[in-house]
Design an enzyme around this catalytic site. Structure first.
Site, PDB file in Angstrom:
ATOM      1  N   SER A  44       0.831  -1.210   0.000  1.00  0.00           N
ATOM      2  CA  SER A  44       0.000   0.000   0.000  1.00  0.00           C
ATOM      3  C   SER A  44       0.861   1.254   0.000  1.00  0.00           C
ATOM      4  O   SER A  44       0.563   2.226  -0.698  1.00  0.00           O
ATOM      5  CB  SER A  44      -0.960  -0.003   1.194  1.00  0.00           C
ATOM      6  OG  SER A  44      -0.267  -0.081   2.412  1.00  0.00           O
ATOM      7  N   GLU A  45       1.956   1.257   0.789  1.00  0.00           N
ATOM      8  CA  GLU A  45       2.915   2.363   0.768  1.00  0.00           C
ATOM      9  C   GLU A  45       4.334   1.869   0.974  1.00  0.00           C
ATOM     10  O   GLU A  45       4.562   0.883   1.682  1.00  0.00           O
ATOM     11  CB  GLU A  45       2.606   3.402   1.863  1.00  0.00           C
ATOM     12  CG  GLU A  45       1.542   4.411   1.492  1.00  0.00           C
ATOM     13  CD  GLU A  45       0.173   3.971   1.940  1.00  0.00           C
ATOM     14  OE1 GLU A  45      -0.813   4.646   1.595  1.00  0.00           O
ATOM     15  OE2 GLU A  45       0.075   2.930   2.618  1.00  0.00           O
ATOM     16  N   THR A  46       5.266   2.574   0.349  1.00  0.00           N
ATOM     17  CA  THR A  46       6.691   2.398   0.600  1.00  0.00           C
ATOM     18  C   THR A  46       7.259   3.750   1.006  1.00  0.00           C
ATOM     19  O   THR A  46       6.951   4.777   0.399  1.00  0.00           O
ATOM     20  CB  THR A  46       7.424   1.865  -0.654  1.00  0.00           C
ATOM     21  OG1 THR A  46       6.920   0.561  -0.958  1.00  0.00           O
ATOM     22  CG2 THR A  46       8.925   1.779  -0.421  1.00  0.00           C
TER      23      THR A  46
END
Length: 267
Positions: A44-46
């Site tokens: 979903s996020e890095t």
């Protein structure tokens, strides 16, 4: 080459909570490359972090596979966890971000994050959101985070909630929207429960969302007349958080983490 990690945030159990990528940089890299790395990680996020000036001060950016985001709690927690446990940083860490300066520290094996908070305002979207998700409730909006909040009456309805998130993209809410928080009151174990849907940034449902709790924290603190709260996000992976409302529109969000992948990315 850069060190890269995958961390499960808001949990102490591998393969639960919310997974985030953490890419350790020596300096800023092109945003298109950040997007490519985020797409490769397929989370979903890095988070991308690199030094900025004084000791223990860093730049921090967050990317979904599709876009940069203004705030990401679980990837901030993951970044701090790696810096404390893998890279040996001591004391408080400060991050320069699109949401301003953030402070984190390691307290009793939990990451404590000091974030801006915003109490959402009541809006006239009860019927519209209710028709989309199939449950009656009360609608609120946080303009600073661009998040809709919808309070429903029961945990069992929240647990079984299922709807086509693409409908959110097709609906004109009359407000800039980047996420929908659906929440209900808690029980003897947790003060409140929630789920979070963000198809606007390419995330149908986020497993555990720190940024959503910058809105949920003040919302439930006012309702329950309590500054310290314990929360659970009821996604399939589930996760636990603690929130503590401060003065000057700030909030502490605490959570555990576990590192599940350590590696090097060849770029």
């Amino acid at each position: 080459m850069h060190k890269i990690y995958q961390v499960d945030s808001f949990t102490a159990v591998p393969f639960s909570g919310n997974p985030a990528g953490v890419c350790i940089l020596e300096g800023q890299i092109d945003e298109n490359l950040c997007l490519k790395i985020s797409s490769e990680m397929n989370l979903s996020e890095t988070a991308f972090v690199w030094p900025e000036g004084p000791s223990n001060t860093f730049n921090l950016k967050w990317f979904t596979p599709k876009t940069e985001v203004k705030m990401c709690g679980h990837a901030t927690l993951a970044t701090a966890w790696i810096q404390f446990t893998e890279l040996g940083i001591k004391g408080e860490i400060f991050y320069e971000t699109l949401s301003g300066r953030l402070k984190v520290r390691l307290v009793d094996e939990m990451i404590e994050m000091d974030f801006p908070s915003e109490d959402p305002a009541r809006i006239d979207l009860d019927r519209r959101i209710g028709e989309i998700i199939g449950i009656e409730g009360d609608a609120y909006y946080s303009p600073g985070t661009e998040k809709l909040l919808y309070e429903i009456p029961a945990k069992d309805k929240l647990e079984t909630l299922s709807f086509d998130t693409k409908t959110l993209l097709k609906t004109d809410f009359g407000k800039q929207s980047k996420g929908l928080i659906v929440t209900c009151s808690g029980d003897e174990r947790y003060d409140f429960y929630s789920r979070y849907f963000a198809p606007w940034v390419g995330i149908d449902e986020d497993p555990v969302t720190g940024s959503a709790h910058t809105v949920l924290g003040p919302f439930w603190a006012k309702k329950l007349n309590k500054k310290k709260l314990k929360a659970c996000q009821l996604s399939a992976r589930k996760g636990e958080l603690e929130t503590e409302l401060l003065d000057d529109r700030r909030i502490l969000i605490r959570g555990k983490a576990v590192t599940v992948i350590r590696g090097v990315i060849s770029i």
